[in-house]
Each structure stands twice: as C-alpha cells, then as structure tokens.
Design a protein around this motif. Structure first.
Motif, PDB file in Angstrom:
ATOM      1  N   ASN A  30      18.867   8.245  71.223  1.00  0.00           N
ATOM      2  CA  ASN A  30      19.410   7.390  72.273  1.00  0.00           C
ATOM      3  C   ASN A  30      20.416   6.398  71.696  1.00  0.00           C
ATOM      4  OD1 ASN A  30      19.285   4.783  74.050  1.00  0.00           O
ATOM      5  ND2 ASN A  30      18.520   6.420  75.360  1.00  0.00           N
ATOM      6  N   GLY A  31      21.635   6.432  72.231  1.00  0.00           N
ATOM      7  CA  GLY A  31      22.685   5.569  71.709  1.00  0.00           C
ATOM      8  C   GLY A  31      22.422   4.091  71.908  1.00  0.00           C
ATOM      9  N   PHE A  32      21.788   3.713  73.024  1.00  0.00           N
ATOM     10  CA  PHE A  32      21.470   2.306  73.267  1.00  0.00           C
ATOM     11  C   PHE A  32      20.484   1.793  72.214  1.00  0.00           C
ATOM     12  CE2 PHE A  32      22.271   3.766  77.756  1.00  0.00           C
ATOM     13  CZ  PHE A  32      23.510   3.165  77.862  1.00  0.00           C
ATOM     14  N   ALA A  33      19.459   2.600  71.927  1.00  0.00           N
ATOM     15  CA  ALA A  33      18.467   2.194  70.932  1.00  0.00           C
ATOM     16  C   ALA A  33      19.112   2.044  69.560  1.00  0.00           C
ATOM     17  CB  ALA A  33      17.332   3.216  70.879  1.00  0.00           C
ATOM     18  N   ARG A  36      22.212   1.423  68.847  1.00  0.00           N
ATOM     19  CA  ARG A  36      23.121   0.276  68.800  1.00  0.00           C
ATOM     20  C   ARG A  36      22.356  -1.032  68.656  1.00  0.00           C
ATOM     21  NH1 ARG A  36      23.995  -3.539  72.990  1.00  0.00           N
ATOM     22  NH2 ARG A  36      24.668  -1.996  74.519  1.00  0.00           N
ATOM     23  N   MET A  37      21.232  -1.175  69.383  1.00  0.00           N
ATOM     24  CA  MET A  37      20.454  -2.416  69.279  1.00  0.00           C
ATOM     25  C   MET A  37      19.892  -2.599  67.871  1.00  0.00           C
ATOM     26  SD  MET A  37      18.458  -2.879  72.936  1.00  0.00           S
ATOM     27  CE  MET A  37      18.068  -1.160  73.240  1.00  0.00           C
ATOM     28  N   VAL A  38      19.447  -1.511  67.270  1.00  0.00           N
ATOM     29  CA  VAL A  38      18.920  -1.601  65.898  1.00  0.00           C
ATOM     30  C   VAL A  38      20.037  -1.979  64.931  1.00  0.00           C
ATOM     31  CG1 VAL A  38      17.854  -0.316  64.015  1.00  0.00           C
ATOM     32  CG2 VAL A  38      17.017  -0.012  66.346  1.00  0.00           C
ATOM     33  N   LEU A  39      21.198  -1.362  65.093  1.00  0.00           N
ATOM     34  CA  LEU A  39      22.326  -1.690  64.220  1.00  0.00           C
ATOM     35  C   LEU A  39      22.735  -3.151  64.354  1.00  0.00           C
ATOM     36  CD1 LEU A  39      24.483   1.527  64.653  1.00  0.00           C
ATOM     37  CD2 LEU A  39      23.578   0.677  62.501  1.00  0.00           C
ATOM     38  N   GLU A  40      22.713  -3.675  65.563  1.00  0.00           N
ATOM     39  CA  GLU A  40      23.055  -5.084  65.752  1.00  0.00           C
ATOM     40  C   GLU A  40      22.054  -5.985  65.042  1.00  0.00           C
ATOM     41  OE1 GLU A  40      24.043  -6.621  69.549  1.00  0.00           O
ATOM     42  OE2 GLU A  40      25.132  -4.829  70.189  1.00  0.00           O
ATOM     43  N   GLU A  41      20.759  -5.637  65.120  1.00  0.00           N
ATOM     44  CA  GLU A  41      19.741  -6.456  64.460  1.00  0.00           C
ATOM     45  C   GLU A  41      19.872  -6.414  62.950  1.00  0.00           C
ATOM     46  OE1 GLU A  41      16.827  -8.626  65.615  1.00  0.00           O
ATOM     47  OE2 GLU A  41      18.718  -8.740  66.702  1.00  0.00           O
ATOM     48  N   LEU A  42      20.397  -5.325  62.412  1.00  0.00           N
ATOM     49  CA  LEU A  42      20.626  -5.247  60.970  1.00  0.00           C
ATOM     50  C   LEU A  42      21.683  -6.246  60.513  1.00  0.00           C
ATOM     51  CD1 LEU A  42      20.588  -1.370  60.422  1.00  0.00           C
ATOM     52  CD2 LEU A  42      18.865  -3.011  59.651  1.00  0.00           C
ATOM     53  N   GLU A  43      22.479  -6.744  61.463  1.00  0.00           N
ATOM     54  CA  GLU A  43      23.505  -7.739  61.153  1.00  0.00           C
ATOM     55  C   GLU A  43      23.014  -9.171  61.369  1.00  0.00           C
ATOM     56  OE1 GLU A  43      26.909  -7.182  60.164  1.00  0.00           O
ATOM     57  OE2 GLU A  43      25.961  -5.283  59.639  1.00  0.00           O
ATOM     58  N   SER A  44      21.745  -9.340  61.737  1.00  0.00           N
ATOM     59  CA  SER A  44      21.217 -10.677  62.015  1.00  0.00           C
ATOM     60  C   SER A  44      21.268 -11.567  60.768  1.00  0.00           C
ATOM     61  CB  SER A  44      19.765 -10.575  62.502  1.00  0.00           C
ATOM     62  OG  SER A  44      19.181 -11.851  62.595  1.00  0.00           O
ATOM     63  N   ARG A  45      21.427 -12.864  61.004  1.00  0.00           N
ATOM     64  CA  ARG A  45      21.412 -13.819  59.895  1.00  0.00           C
ATOM     65  C   ARG A  45      19.998 -14.133  59.421  1.00  0.00           C
ATOM     66  NH1 ARG A  45      25.915 -18.385  61.732  1.00  0.00           N
ATOM     67  NH2 ARG A  45      27.724 -16.957  61.819  1.00  0.00           N
ATOM     68  N   GLN A  46      19.002 -13.747  60.215  1.00  0.00           N
ATOM     69  CA  GLN A  46      17.613 -14.030  59.865  1.00  0.00           C
ATOM     70  C   GLN A  46      17.020 -12.852  59.102  1.00  0.00           C
ATOM     71  OE1 GLN A  46      15.279 -15.281  63.250  1.00  0.00           O
ATOM     72  NE2 GLN A  46      16.982 -16.439  64.132  1.00  0.00           N
TER      73      GLN A  46
END
Length: 413
Positions: free
Chosen positions: A380-383, A385-395
């Motif tokens: 699933n592309g939405f899933a 993408r959300m995981v990839l965005e979290e990999l960029e988190s500052r935390q």
C-alpha cells in the motif's frame, strides 16, 4: 519536446517549480486541489511553482509523487532517480506467472474445459482464501494461472450462446480477482489489459453483476491514473445500467450498485467536493441498510461494516483530519471479516491520525494493519509513504519505531 509544444521536463533544464506546474497541469489539477491533496494551500503551490519557495523536503515530495501519480521522483526534482515502486510496492514473485497467464495465446492441443459450475466453485474458494489469508497475493497468485487458462477454454469451447455467456461471466470475475493481485504493483499496463478484458467479457455475458464489478474496478483504475472524468463516466453509466435490475431483489447486484455509489463519492472527495462526496456515501449507506446485517460481498467487500470504513476514506480524502479520526473511532476494524480489507481500513485510520497530527497513533494503527495482513501493508502506497515520513522525524524514538516497521514491510531490505 512533445507535439503540443510543452517542454519535456526530462530533456530541458527546468526548475522544480516548473516541473511541478507541468505535472500538475498534465493531470488536470487546480492549485487548490493539489494543495488539498498534500495538506497545503493553493498559495503554497503557487509559491513553489513560481520559485518563491524552494524544493520541499522529502515528506512533502512523497505526497506530491502520490498526488500526481508520477513514475519517478526525478520527474519532479530532475535528479535523485527513484522508481515509483518505492511508493507503490514491489513486484510479487508470482507476478511473472500471472503476466504469462494473461498474455498466453490459445493452444491447439488443449483438453476439454471444466464445467462453468466447477469454475464458479473454484472462484468462490479463491475469494474465500483471499479474505482469510494474511499474504493474500501469495494465495491468489498461485490460483490465477489455472483459472485464467480454464475460463478462457470454457469461452472458446462453449457449444451455444447461453454456455458462452456463462463462461464469459466467469472469465470476467477471474479478471476481477487478477486486478486485486496486480494492484499496487509495478505492472500498470497489465492492470489495464485485465481491467478492459474483464469489462469486455462482462458485456458479452450480458450479466449485470459481472458488468457492475468490472465497472467498479475500471473506475478505480481511471481515478488512480488521475482521469477523474473517465472514472465518473464509468461509475454513472454502470449505476444507471444496474438500477434497472434492483427491483429483481438480487442482493449482489444491489451491493455492487452501492459500491459504485461510494466510488462516485470517493472521486468527488479527491476533487475536494465535500457535499457531493457525502451525498454519494449516503446513497451507498442506504443500499447497505437494505442488505442483511451479516451480508458481505465477496469482491467489493460491500457491507454495513465497510460503509464505516468508507466514511473514514471520504473524510481523509477531504483532508479533514479530526473528522476522519472521529469516523475512524466509529468504525471498528474488528467488524470487517476480510483480513486484507481490515488491514486496508487500518491504513485509512492511520491516514486519519496522520492528518490530525497524531504520528504515534498513526504508527500504532499501521502496526495493527501489518499484523492483520502483512502483504496489504507492504504493497500500500499510503502506508509506505507514512513510514518513510516517520523515518525523517527529528525524534529518535519515532525514527526507531518507523525503522522497525520499514524493515518488516521491505522498505529498508
């Protein structure tokens, strides 16, 4: 340069903003619509396109790739070539076998075709297996080649018009099953061939149910390709055709008609047309209420529990994070009997929390989606993408949690 004189962003040195504008206008999207799809305003899109703002960071780039349905990140950036498979899912190991079955020419030494009753029983078993399997593409991918071969033989060997129509109806549903396997894989041309073959077979069968299912899937293909007008045309034409058969009392036809009404709402939500989207959803809800509480359509998943899941999707596509969360809380995933559909609903719930600025809850729900059906989350592309965005988190804690899920769904393998 294309024949219409539009600069090709692959051949000309152009800015990110110009690339964005070219891709947006080719998709027929206004700045307002594109901004809504990525959680930004129309003025933000204009500022990027005119160069007042620079290239966005990766999370927004991923949203733009998703909204514009482009094939490579380089179509926006001019560099950093990253195939679309990163966002839409990998190719399954059984995809070549399914492709070969779809493309196979009729053989001259074939044996007798199975009776259509036997083929229908096999199809029913395949749908049951799909709904119960955590790795449903593995199950379906092994069944599809034989089903394709036997259904096509049944069509070729039909002795009269009635037998041929029955075989065409079966072949159309085999094409529907194949589309569930092919979806979210890097095989768009194959998906279109199967979708069109399914529609032709349904029309030749003169089977309202088969035609409705084929139209339901074809409308999704058009919408996901960015052709919303074509999606609307298919949905409305099929709905008008089916409505003549509703007085017959066929539950499956009513369920497919309800599914088409939701698809019309989904497309309207993509456009940002809230009133139209909810009006179509309400039509689908009324159809679901005419069905028994335990009814579940084997292809479209249309049912009372899934209407709650559809409400989450409408709210998410309208970019209403808090409304989407409210709908998610009213639509428990446990009420959906199908494992892949339950996982898809979890992903939509995660999108709701993501929109509402609740990344921790979004990841928790994504993990639950993976537990229900790992393949659904993996493709699933939405899933992704959300995981990839979290990999960029500052935390660091958020990056670590996302990293664990990224490994499980194959993003970091």
């Amino acid at each position: 340069m294309p024949v219409d004189g539009t600069p090709d962003p692959h051949e000309v040195e152009v800015s990110f903003g110009t690339r964005l504008r070219l891709n947006r206008t080719r998709r027929g999207l206004t700045r307002e619509v594109l901004g809504g799809l990525v959680g930004r305003s129309a003025s933000w899109v204009k500022a990027v396109e005119t160069g007042r703002l620079g290239t966005p960071k990766l999370p927004i780039l991923l949203r733009l790739v998703e909204a514009l349905r482009i094939r490579d990140l380089a179509e926006l950036t001019g560099e950093q070539s990253v195939p679309v498979e990163l966002f839409t899912g990998p190719g399954h190991t059984l995809l070549p076998r399914v492709r070969a079955a779809v493309n196979a020419l009729p053989g001259s030494d074939e044996g007798p075709a199975p009776p259509t009753e036997e083929l229908r029983a096999r199809l029913a078993g395949a749908w049951r297996a799909r709904h119960s399997a955590p790795n449903h593409r593995e199950v379906v991918g092994r069944l599809l080649p034989g089903l394709f071969e036997d259904a096509q033989r049944a069509v070729r060997q039909a002795e009269d018009g009635a037998a041929r129509a029955s075989a065409q109806s079966v072949l159309s549903e085999v094409c529907s099953l194949a589309q569930f396997f092919i979806a979210y894989q890097p095989a768009q041309s194959l998906l279109w061939r199967v979708a069109e073959r399914g529609m032709v077979a349904a029309q030749e069968a003169e089977d309202p149910h088969a035609l409705g299912v084929a139209a339901w899937l074809l409308a999704q293909a058009h919408r996901d390709a960015g052709d919303w007008e074509a999606a609307d045309t298919v949905t409305e034409d099929a709905s008008r055709h089916l409505i003549r058969h509703l007085p017959d009392g066929n539950r499956d036809v009513l369920a497919v008609w309800g599914s088409l009404r939701f698809e019309a709402g989904y497309t309207a939500a993509r456009r940002g047309e809230a009133g139209t989207a909810w009006r179509h959803w309400d039509s689908a809800r009324r159809a679901a209420e005419r069905l028994p509480p335990s009814y579940y359509h084997p292809v479209t998943s249309f049912s009372r529990p899934v209407l709650g899941a559809h409400a989450v999707t409408v709210a998410v596509e309208l970019r209403g994070g808090h409304e989407a969360v409210r709908q998610a809380e009213r639509a428990p995933a446990e009420a959906i009997p199908s494992r892949p559909r339950r996982a898809r609903h979890r992903i939509e719930q995660a999108r709701a929390h993501h929109l509402a600025g609740q990344p921790g809850e979004a990841m928790r729900v994504l993990e639950a989606a993976h537990e229900a059906a790992p393949e659904t989350t993996r493709y699933n592309g939405f899933a992704r993408r959300m995981v990839l965005e979290e990999l960029e988190s500052r935390q660091a804690r958020r990056r670590e949690r996302a990293g664990g899920l990224a490994l499980r769904i194959g993003l970091l393998s």
